[in-house]
Design a protein around this motif. Structure first.
Motif, PDB file in Angstrom:
ATOM      1  N   VAL A 168       0.845  -1.190   0.000  1.00  0.00           N
ATOM      2  CA  VAL A 168       0.000   0.000   0.000  1.00  0.00           C
ATOM      3  C   VAL A 168       0.882   1.242   0.000  1.00  0.00           C
ATOM      4  CG1 VAL A 168      -1.665   1.351   1.346  1.00  0.00           C
ATOM      5  CG2 VAL A 168      -1.920  -1.123   1.177  1.00  0.00           C
ATOM      6  N   VAL A 169       0.450   2.272  -0.726  1.00  0.00           N
ATOM      7  CA  VAL A 169       1.085   3.585  -0.670  1.00  0.00           C
ATOM      8  C   VAL A 169       0.072   4.571  -0.104  1.00  0.00           C
ATOM      9  CG1 VAL A 169       2.119   5.462  -1.984  1.00  0.00           C
ATOM     10  CG2 VAL A 169       2.612   3.105  -2.609  1.00  0.00           C
ATOM     11  N   ILE A 170       0.492   5.303   0.926  1.00  0.00           N
ATOM     12  CA  ILE A 170      -0.367   6.308   1.547  1.00  0.00           C
ATOM     13  C   ILE A 170       0.022   7.664   0.961  1.00  0.00           C
ATOM     14  CG2 ILE A 170      -1.242   7.271   3.704  1.00  0.00           C
ATOM     15  CD1 ILE A 170      -1.601   4.255   3.524  1.00  0.00           C
ATOM     16  N   GLY A 171      -0.809   8.196   0.096  1.00  0.00           N
ATOM     17  CA  GLY A 171      -0.577   9.531  -0.456  1.00  0.00           C
ATOM     18  C   GLY A 171      -1.145  10.583   0.477  1.00  0.00           C
ATOM     19  N   VAL A 172      -0.384  11.663   0.701  1.00  0.00           N
ATOM     20  CA  VAL A 172      -0.823  12.696   1.651  1.00  0.00           C
ATOM     21  C   VAL A 172      -0.761  14.064   0.990  1.00  0.00           C
ATOM     22  CG1 VAL A 172      -0.509  13.708   3.934  1.00  0.00           C
ATOM     23  CG2 VAL A 172       0.105  11.309   3.553  1.00  0.00           C
ATOM     24  N   ASP A 173      -1.888  14.747   0.981  1.00  0.00           N
ATOM     25  CA  ASP A 173      -1.965  16.139   0.531  1.00  0.00           C
ATOM     26  C   ASP A 173      -1.915  17.018   1.772  1.00  0.00           C
ATOM     27  OD1 ASP A 173      -2.383  18.329  -1.253  1.00  0.00           O
ATOM     28  OD2 ASP A 173      -4.477  18.388  -0.617  1.00  0.00           O
ATOM     29  N   THR A 174      -0.865  17.823   1.888  1.00  0.00           N
ATOM     30  CA  THR A 174      -0.605  18.548   3.136  1.00  0.00           C
ATOM     31  C   THR A 174      -1.089  19.997   3.058  1.00  0.00           C
ATOM     32  OG1 THR A 174       1.619  19.136   2.380  1.00  0.00           O
ATOM     33  CG2 THR A 174       1.388  17.115   3.643  1.00  0.00           C
ATOM     34  N   HIS A 175      -1.599  20.471   4.183  1.00  0.00           N
ATOM     35  CA  HIS A 175      -2.012  21.867   4.333  1.00  0.00           C
ATOM     36  C   HIS A 175      -1.621  22.349   5.732  1.00  0.00           C
ATOM     37  CE1 HIS A 175      -4.261  22.018   0.553  1.00  0.00           C
ATOM     38  NE2 HIS A 175      -4.653  20.782   0.841  1.00  0.00           N
ATOM     39  N   VAL A 176      -1.874  23.608   6.007  1.00  0.00           N
ATOM     40  CA  VAL A 176      -1.467  24.182   7.287  1.00  0.00           C
ATOM     41  C   VAL A 176      -2.214  23.541   8.449  1.00  0.00           C
ATOM     42  CG1 VAL A 176      -1.378  26.285   8.682  1.00  0.00           C
ATOM     43  CG2 VAL A 176      -0.853  26.384   6.236  1.00  0.00           C
TER      44      VAL A 176
ATOM     45  N   ALA B 190      -5.237  12.061   3.524  1.00  0.00           N
ATOM     46  CA  ALA B 190      -4.481  10.891   3.093  1.00  0.00           C
ATOM     47  C   ALA B 190      -5.395   9.921   2.360  1.00  0.00           C
ATOM     48  CB  ALA B 190      -3.839  10.191   4.292  1.00  0.00           C
ATOM     49  N   ALA B 191      -4.783   9.221   1.399  1.00  0.00           N
ATOM     50  CA  ALA B 191      -5.505   8.189   0.658  1.00  0.00           C
ATOM     51  C   ALA B 191      -4.625   6.955   0.577  1.00  0.00           C
ATOM     52  CB  ALA B 191      -5.854   8.682  -0.742  1.00  0.00           C
ATOM     53  N   ALA B 192      -5.202   5.788   0.921  1.00  0.00           N
ATOM     54  CA  ALA B 192      -4.483   4.520   0.810  1.00  0.00           C
ATOM     55  C   ALA B 192      -4.778   3.926  -0.561  1.00  0.00           C
ATOM     56  CB  ALA B 192      -4.929   3.564   1.906  1.00  0.00           C
TER      57      ALA B 192
ATOM     58  N   ALA C  75      -5.833   0.893  -7.018  1.00  0.00           N
ATOM     59  CA  ALA C  75      -7.185   1.132  -6.508  1.00  0.00           C
ATOM     60  C   ALA C  75      -7.142   1.897  -5.188  1.00  0.00           C
ATOM     61  CB  ALA C  75      -7.901  -0.205  -6.306  1.00  0.00           C
ATOM     62  N   VAL C  76      -8.120   2.770  -4.996  1.00  0.00           N
ATOM     63  CA  VAL C  76      -8.211   3.546  -3.753  1.00  0.00           C
ATOM     64  C   VAL C  76      -8.905   2.688  -2.701  1.00  0.00           C
ATOM     65  CG1 VAL C  76      -9.080   5.634  -2.672  1.00  0.00           C
ATOM     66  CG2 VAL C  76      -8.332   5.682  -5.063  1.00  0.00           C
ATOM     67  N   LEU C  77      -8.220   2.464  -1.585  1.00  0.00           N
ATOM     68  CA  LEU C  77      -8.750   1.607  -0.524  1.00  0.00           C
ATOM     69  C   LEU C  77      -9.516   2.378   0.529  1.00  0.00           C
ATOM     70  CD1 LEU C  77      -5.602  -0.674  -0.027  1.00  0.00           C
ATOM     71  CD2 LEU C  77      -7.592  -1.069  -1.505  1.00  0.00           C
ATOM     72  N   ASP C  78      -9.030   3.582   0.860  1.00  0.00           N
ATOM     73  CA  ASP C  78      -9.676   4.353   1.923  1.00  0.00           C
ATOM     74  C   ASP C  78      -9.093   5.763   1.923  1.00  0.00           C
ATOM     75  OD1 ASP C  78     -11.324   4.958   3.987  1.00  0.00           O
ATOM     76  OD2 ASP C  78     -10.421   3.594   5.450  1.00  0.00           O
ATOM     77  N   GLN C  79      -9.791   6.691   2.595  1.00  0.00           N
ATOM     78  CA  GLN C  79      -9.339   8.076   2.701  1.00  0.00           C
ATOM     79  C   GLN C  79      -9.607   8.592   4.105  1.00  0.00           C
ATOM     80  OE1 GLN C  79     -11.241  10.431  -0.345  1.00  0.00           O
ATOM     81  NE2 GLN C  79     -10.719   8.997  -1.974  1.00  0.00           N
ATOM     82  N   ILE C  80      -8.827   9.611   4.499  1.00  0.00           N
ATOM     83  CA  ILE C  80      -9.015  10.207   5.821  1.00  0.00           C
ATOM     84  C   ILE C  80      -8.447  11.617   5.816  1.00  0.00           C
ATOM     85  CG2 ILE C  80      -6.817   9.363   6.722  1.00  0.00           C
ATOM     86  CD1 ILE C  80      -8.137   9.015   9.449  1.00  0.00           C
ATOM     87  N   THR C  81      -9.037  12.498   6.623  1.00  0.00           N
ATOM     88  CA  THR C  81      -8.528  13.853   6.833  1.00  0.00           C
ATOM     89  C   THR C  81      -8.316  14.046   8.329  1.00  0.00           C
ATOM     90  OG1 THR C  81      -9.652  14.750   4.884  1.00  0.00           O
ATOM     91  CG2 THR C  81      -8.969  16.318   6.570  1.00  0.00           C
TER      92      THR C  81
ATOM     93  N   LYS D   7      -9.527  19.487  -8.870  1.00  0.00           N
ATOM     94  CA  LYS D   7      -8.721  19.843  -7.707  1.00  0.00           C
ATOM     95  C   LYS D   7      -9.536  19.647  -6.444  1.00  0.00           C
ATOM     96  CE  LYS D   7      -5.541  21.797  -5.122  1.00  0.00           C
ATOM     97  NZ  LYS D   7      -6.050  21.207  -3.864  1.00  0.00           N
ATOM     98  N   SER D   8      -9.050  18.753  -5.574  1.00  0.00           N
ATOM     99  CA  SER D   8      -9.592  18.603  -4.230  1.00  0.00           C
ATOM    100  C   SER D   8      -8.526  17.901  -3.413  1.00  0.00           C
ATOM    101  CB  SER D   8     -10.900  17.800  -4.227  1.00  0.00           C
ATOM    102  OG  SER D   8     -10.640  16.424  -4.496  1.00  0.00           O
ATOM    103  N   ASP D   9      -8.636  17.978  -2.102  1.00  0.00           N
ATOM    104  CA  ASP D   9      -7.635  17.347  -1.248  1.00  0.00           C
ATOM    105  C   ASP D   9      -7.591  15.828  -1.436  1.00  0.00           C
ATOM    106  OD1 ASP D   9      -7.115  19.862  -0.402  1.00  0.00           O
ATOM    107  OD2 ASP D   9      -8.080  19.659   1.557  1.00  0.00           O
ATOM    108  N   PRO D  10      -8.740  15.124  -1.455  1.00  0.00           N
ATOM    109  CA  PRO D  10      -8.673  13.671  -1.682  1.00  0.00           C
ATOM    110  C   PRO D  10      -8.077  13.312  -3.039  1.00  0.00           C
ATOM    111  CG  PRO D  10     -10.790  14.288  -0.744  1.00  0.00           C
ATOM    112  CD  PRO D  10     -10.103  15.557  -1.106  1.00  0.00           C
TER     113      PRO D  10
END
Length: 349
Positions: A10-18, A23-25, A32-38, A101-104
């Protein structure tokens, strides 16, 4: 580094903000996208991300945008856990799918981009490197502020009332600063003269304060460089600021995979600009780390002035019809190669 598909599930991609990280697994083999979280950018938020990753796989990698900026806190937390982290730049708008464009979406893109890259970058080191980076930023700010104040001082002296111009004009700028910092107003002066004298005094003292601050930062930089890599200071044209800039860009062994990659990072790798039957034309590279490019330029100027071998090279290339800009570009490329070899293998030089 080996392709991520061969070593992780699995690769956890992270879009960072202040304030938040999204994150998306993503499955390493199918994409395939397994899950997302903020989560919030706090210690509790970082723990939530780790729990989120643990829920999917222990064989994982993190693809983080801005590991030296918004993602610095998360990157440090992952380093403590000895997690595998891949550094990514933020995407240009043209590279975003259909302009979406969106964080996920950005988190998913980060993970998939890490999976598709043949060469993966690791985050810059903390510790001494980060200390140098902070000091360089503070010193640069002080130098820039001092320069702006000196220009304002110079301009005001030109248009100053005659009593002030008579005391300041025709003198070197450093002497003008010293005199202006000690100006005293007189009761016989009119409002314009008194106000101008007060402003000149304020600007001059600001210049002195910022110069003192820059000098203090440079002393701290020199101390760290001497303790870390004193061999750099033995190179002709390399002082504490240039050495610190090199160390901040290079960071640690094997982060930059080759001398060619280091040259590209520094913006000194020649860019082919061929057209039609012209096959030997190259364009000046204006990309890369501009502070590192500036440091190499400083080394070139120093060696062209004080190093006989460099002066001979400059004369020979000038006779061949090369322009000064082209000669400096070639010298920066050679110097980048030599300094990269020194950084990677100090014991061989």
């Amino acid at each position: 580094m080996t392709s991520l598909t061969e070593i992780v599930d699995v690769v956890i991609g992270v879009d960072t903000h202040v304030e938040t990280h999204t994150a998306a697994a993503v499955h390493a083999r199918t994409g395939a996208v397994l899950d997302q979280i903020t989560v919030a950018t706090t210690a509790d938020g970082y723990q939530q991300l780790l729990d989120f990753a643990d829920h999917h796989s222990q064989l994982r990698a993190w693809a983080i945008e801005g590991t030296g900026g918004h993602g610095a806190g998360l990157t440090r937390a992952l380093a403590v856990r000895e997690e595998l982290v891949v550094e990514l730049d933020r995407p240009e708008r043209a590279q975003r799918r259909h302009g979406a464009k969106s964080d996920p979406l950005d988190a998913i893109r980060a993970a998939r981009e890490a999976l598709s890259r043949p060469e993966l970058g690791t985050p810059r080191a903390a510790g001494d490197r980060q200390a140098l980076s902070v000091l360089l930023a503070a010193r640069r700010s002080a130098v820039d502020g001092s320069t702006v104040a000196m220009r304002q001082l110079f301009s005001l002296v030109i248009a100053a009332p005659e009593p002030l111009r008579e005391a300041l004009r025709g003198r070197p700028l450093p002497e003008v600063v010293n005199i202006a910092a000690k100006l005293r107003t007189r009761t016989s002066w009119d409002t314009e003269t008194t106000t101008t004298a007060t402003v000149l005094k304020t600007l001059a003292r600001r210049v002195q304060s910022l110069q003192k601050e820059a000098d203090e930062h440079e002393k701290q930089i020199l101390a760290i460089v001497k303790a870390w890599r004193p061999d750099l200071l033995a190179q002709l044209g390399v002082g504490p600021i240039v050495a610190a800039t090199l160390l901040c860009a290079w960071s640690h062994p094997s982060r930059v995979r080759s001398e060619a990659a280091f040259a590209m990072l520094a913006g000194v790798a020649p860019i082919p600009a061929n057209s039609g039957q012209v096959t030997t034309r190259y364009r000046l590279n204006r990309h890369g780390d501009r502070q590192l490019n500036r440091a190499l330029h400083t080394v070139v100027l120093s060696r062209q002035r004080y190093d006989q071998a460099t002066r001979d090279y400059t004369a020979r290339r000038t006779a061949q019809g090369k322009t000064p800009r082209e000669i400096k570009r070639c010298l920066k490329r050679y110097i980048a190669r030599d300094l990269y070899r020194l950084l990677e293998h100090p014991w061989t030089t």
